[in-house]
Design a protein around this motif. Structure first.
Motif, PDB file in Angstrom:
ATOM      1  N   PHE A  44       3.320  22.664  -3.626  1.00  0.00           N
ATOM      2  CA  PHE A  44       3.744  21.266  -3.706  1.00  0.00           C
ATOM      3  C   PHE A  44       5.196  21.156  -4.190  1.00  0.00           C
ATOM      4  O   PHE A  44       6.012  20.453  -3.597  1.00  0.00           O
ATOM      5  N   LEU A  45       5.548  21.891  -5.269  1.00  0.00           N
ATOM      6  CA  LEU A  45       6.910  21.839  -5.798  1.00  0.00           C
ATOM      7  C   LEU A  45       7.913  22.474  -4.839  1.00  0.00           C
ATOM      8  O   LEU A  45       9.045  21.976  -4.689  1.00  0.00           O
ATOM      9  N   ASN A  46       7.528  23.557  -4.194  1.00  0.00           N
ATOM     10  CA  ASN A  46       8.433  24.190  -3.234  1.00  0.00           C
ATOM     11  C   ASN A  46       8.710  23.270  -2.051  1.00  0.00           C
ATOM     12  O   ASN A  46       9.829  23.211  -1.526  1.00  0.00           O
ATOM     13  N   GLU A  69       6.159   9.707  -0.564  1.00  0.00           N
ATOM     14  CA  GLU A  69       5.797  10.372   0.693  1.00  0.00           C
ATOM     15  C   GLU A  69       5.267  11.776   0.445  1.00  0.00           C
ATOM     16  O   GLU A  69       4.261  12.202   1.025  1.00  0.00           O
ATOM     17  N   LYS A  70       5.919  12.521  -0.485  1.00  0.00           N
ATOM     18  CA  LYS A  70       5.478  13.888  -0.780  1.00  0.00           C
ATOM     19  C   LYS A  70       4.090  13.897  -1.435  1.00  0.00           C
ATOM     20  O   LYS A  70       3.259  14.762  -1.142  1.00  0.00           O
ATOM     21  N   ILE A  71       3.865  12.919  -2.296  1.00  0.00           N
ATOM     22  CA  ILE A  71       2.553  12.824  -2.963  1.00  0.00           C
ATOM     23  C   ILE A  71       1.471  12.500  -1.948  1.00  0.00           C
ATOM     24  O   ILE A  71       0.371  13.062  -1.975  1.00  0.00           O
ATOM     25  N   LYS A  72       1.793  11.606  -1.041  1.00  0.00           N
ATOM     26  CA  LYS A  72       0.826  11.225  -0.005  1.00  0.00           C
ATOM     27  C   LYS A  72       0.508  12.399   0.918  1.00  0.00           C
ATOM     28  O   LYS A  72      -0.644  12.619   1.302  1.00  0.00           O
ATOM     29  N   GLU A  73       1.528  13.167   1.276  1.00  0.00           N
ATOM     30  CA  GLU A  73       1.329  14.326   2.155  1.00  0.00           C
ATOM     31  C   GLU A  73       0.396  15.356   1.526  1.00  0.00           C
ATOM     32  O   GLU A  73      -0.449  15.935   2.189  1.00  0.00           O
ATOM     33  N   LYS A  74       0.547  15.568   0.207  1.00  0.00           N
ATOM     34  CA  LYS A  74      -0.238  16.588  -0.482  1.00  0.00           C
ATOM     35  C   LYS A  74      -1.643  16.098  -0.803  1.00  0.00           C
ATOM     36  O   LYS A  74      -2.544  16.907  -1.044  1.00  0.00           O
ATOM     37  N   ASN A  75      -1.835  14.785  -0.810  1.00  0.00           N
ATOM     38  CA  ASN A  75      -3.140  14.209  -1.172  1.00  0.00           C
ATOM     39  C   ASN A  75      -3.588  14.738  -2.537  1.00  0.00           C
ATOM     40  O   ASN A  75      -4.655  15.338  -2.682  1.00  0.00           O
ATOM     41  N   LEU A  76      -2.749  14.481  -3.539  1.00  0.00           N
ATOM     42  CA  LEU A  76      -2.994  15.005  -4.884  1.00  0.00           C
ATOM     43  C   LEU A  76      -4.234  14.387  -5.513  1.00  0.00           C
ATOM     44  O   LEU A  76      -4.610  13.257  -5.197  1.00  0.00           O
TER      45      LEU A  76
END
Length: 582
Positions: A44-46, A69-76
């Motif tokens: 996720f961080l990379n 957007e990044k949080i949504k992509e990862k589905n945290l």
């Protein structure tokens, strides 16, 4: 331009989760999540680092959108926290999510900037230190006051060296804090110093002196050179003036930018204080009031620096509105309910008493007592010469009572009769109440309540209401009865039931409440406390606990008040005003 220096504190590895950070290219982020494996967290961080390089961040909105957007992509998983900062063109964009929190240390002051699900932006300043962390970090160092003590003239790495031994002995699993310091490089420092130095001069004087020298040189020079060289000199002079004004306006712009920066900082500090005050209000009203006071102090400091500005006024209104919400304070307008001057142009009310739905009004000056129906707005009047000496007022059934220096009188069926002689053992009678046919006289001079019960031929001798001794009532002002007896003093209220004192503790939101009158009766569920200095009626439960307050300017100059159903009826001169308390 700024250079950055950072240090990182990492607690124990999470048993069921991951925590990590990013610190490169002026982008700083900490991340903590439960239910996430180490590989998933690193991935996720990379992904964020890789994509951030290609992302075009022009403003705070872009920064927020990128992270969302990044949080949504990862589905945290739901249980994650994040705090991030990005510096571009001396502007710092900040974002926190869930337990994320960011502190700023500037000019020997440490303040929480944002926390929870918030964002902010502002100008970075030389030697600023930002702490990008999670909410419980400062608690492990015994609070923000102690936390501040570690910053004094230290680098991020030195701060971490000092706090690590303190935190390591505590529960620091998954704890993470990124300390970032921004430092101006040498060229930027020299430029800023030059501008500051120049801005301190009198620009008009400076301009005048330069113009004078150029003018003198021009005439000397024109005697020795031809027209071509004169034209060249004029062009050079014009360029000089343009550069001069550029520096002047540049200094002004920098000064304005500095003021804007201070406003942004104060706005965030004030909003944080008010947010904390809201959180504390239910369980700890005193702490909530302290935070409101701190917000007001921050506003006053800002006002001293930037003067009267639109932003200062907006913050003042924000604090006032939030304070009113927290203290449950509402300002209301009154309506004129009745004007006694319609009946008598010389009318002037002095005291009120409520009997059922009828409002009894004493007009001592004219020797009249009015009975005003609050439901029908019909008015009756009793006129007797004895009323001109009346001091207090009460009523029960169809009877009206008042006292004077000669004793207590009763008006019944249009006739007046003295029912109690003036008692030489009375001290100073300050209030009067009728309940279940009995008369209660509050004597502050003797710290006593006298009870008179009806008999076949009048009223009994006085009986002390108290059983087992009373209380010091030397400052007593008013009495109210609903089966229990309430006695109002300037700074406290006593409650008695069947002559015995009950526990009654008030918790007004202000410490300097000065009570003018208290009011309740058997038909009301609340106790109403009037502070005429503040123009406020406080509404209490009948155990003394504070509920809310209503402000109206008429309450500062009113003569008396009572409460009927959901409205206060307020006497001022010849007029009765209605104030909704619901």
């Amino acid at each position: 331009m700024f250079q950055s220096d950072f240090g990182i504190y990492l607690g124990k590895e999470m048993v069921d989760g991951y925590f990590g950070f990013i610190a490169e290219n002026n982008f700083f982020l900490i991340f903590q999540a439960k239910g996430l494996t180490v590989d998933e967290g690193r991935d996720f961080l990379n992904r964020i680092k890789t994509d951030f390089v290609a992302e075009k961040i022009e403003n705070l909105h872009n920064f927020e959108d990128f992270l969302a957007e990044k949080i949504k992509e990862k589905n945290l998983p739901a249980d994650f926290s994040l705090a991030a900062a990005f510096l571009k063109d001396n502007i710092l964009y900040l974002k926190t999510i869930n337990e994320g929190k960011i502190y700023l240390y500037r000019d020997n002051l440490l303040a929480s900037i944002i926390e929870g699900n918030l964002s902010a932006s502002g100008y970075a300043k030389d030697k600023d230190i930002f702490v990008i962390t999670v909410k419980n970090f400062s608690h492990l160092i015994d609070g923000e006051k102690k936390f501040k003590g570690f910053f004094d003239h230290k680098k991020p790495s030195e701060i971490i060296d000092e706090i690590s031994p303190i935190i390591k002995g505590k529960e620091d699993e998954g704890l993470i804090a990124l300390f970032v310091q921004f430092l101006l490089n040498n060229e930027a420092i020299q430029e800023e110093d030059a501008v500051v130095s120049f801005s301190k001069k009198n620009y008009l004087l400076f301009f005048g002196e330069r113009f004078k020298k150029i003018k003198e040189n021009f005439f000397l020079y024109s005697q020795r050179v031809g027209k071509r060289r004169i034209l060249t000199f004029i062009v050079i002079a014009l360029i000089f003036f343009i550069l001069l004004w550029s520096v002047i306006f540049g200094a002004k712009r920098r000064h304005q930018a500095s003021l804007n920066e201070k406003i942004q900082m104060s706005q965030q500090v004030i909003k944080d204080k008010l947010s904390q005050a809201q959180d504390e209000a239910f369980f700890n009203l005193e702490k909530s009031k302290e935070l409101i006071n701190e917000a007001n102090k921050e506003l006053q400091n800002l006002k001293t620096i930037v003067g009267e500005r639109k932003e200062v006024e907006e913050l003042n209104n924000l604090i006032k509105n939030e304070e009113n919400k927290i203290l449950k304070k509402e300002e209301k307008k009154v309506e004129e309910f009745f004007d006694l001057s319609v009946e008598n142009k010389e009318a002037k009310g002095e005291r009120l008493y409520l009997n059922g739905e009828n409002l009894i009004i004493l007009d001592k000056k004219n020797g009249e007592i009015y009975t005003l129906s609050l439901t029908k707005k019909s008015l009756d009047k009793q006129t007797f010469k004895e009323i001109k000496e009346a001091m207090l007022l009460a009523s029960y059934d169809d009877d009206i009572f008042f006292n004077s220096s000669n004793g207590v009188y009763k008006i019944q069926a249009g006739k007046i009769k003295k029912i109690l002689e003036n008692d030489k053992n009375w001290g100073e009678i300050v209030d009067f109440f009728a309940y279940n046919g009995n008369l209660y006289l509050l004597d502050k001079g003797k710290s006593e309540i006298y009870k008179y019960t009806p008999t076949a031929d009048g009223y009994s001798d006085k009986i002390s209401y108290f059983k087992g001794g009373g209380r010091a009532l030397n400052d007593a002002l008013s009495i109210a009865i609903d089966s229990s007896v309430y006695i109002g003093l300037p700074t406290q209220i006593f409650k008695f039931t069947a002559g015995q004192q009950e526990e009654f503790k008030t918790n007004f939101p202000e410490k300097d409440v000065v009570i003018k009158k208290i009011y309740t009766n058997k038909d009301l569920e609340k106790l109403y406390v009037w502070d005429n200095k503040r123009g406020t009626i406080y509404i209490l439960r009948k155990n003394g606990s504070y509920e809310r307050q209503v402000f109206a300017s008429i309450l500062k100059k009113a003569y008396d008040f009572i409460v009927f159903k959901d409205n206060a009826y307020i006497l001022f001169a010849a007029k009765i005003y209605q104030l909704n308390l619901d």
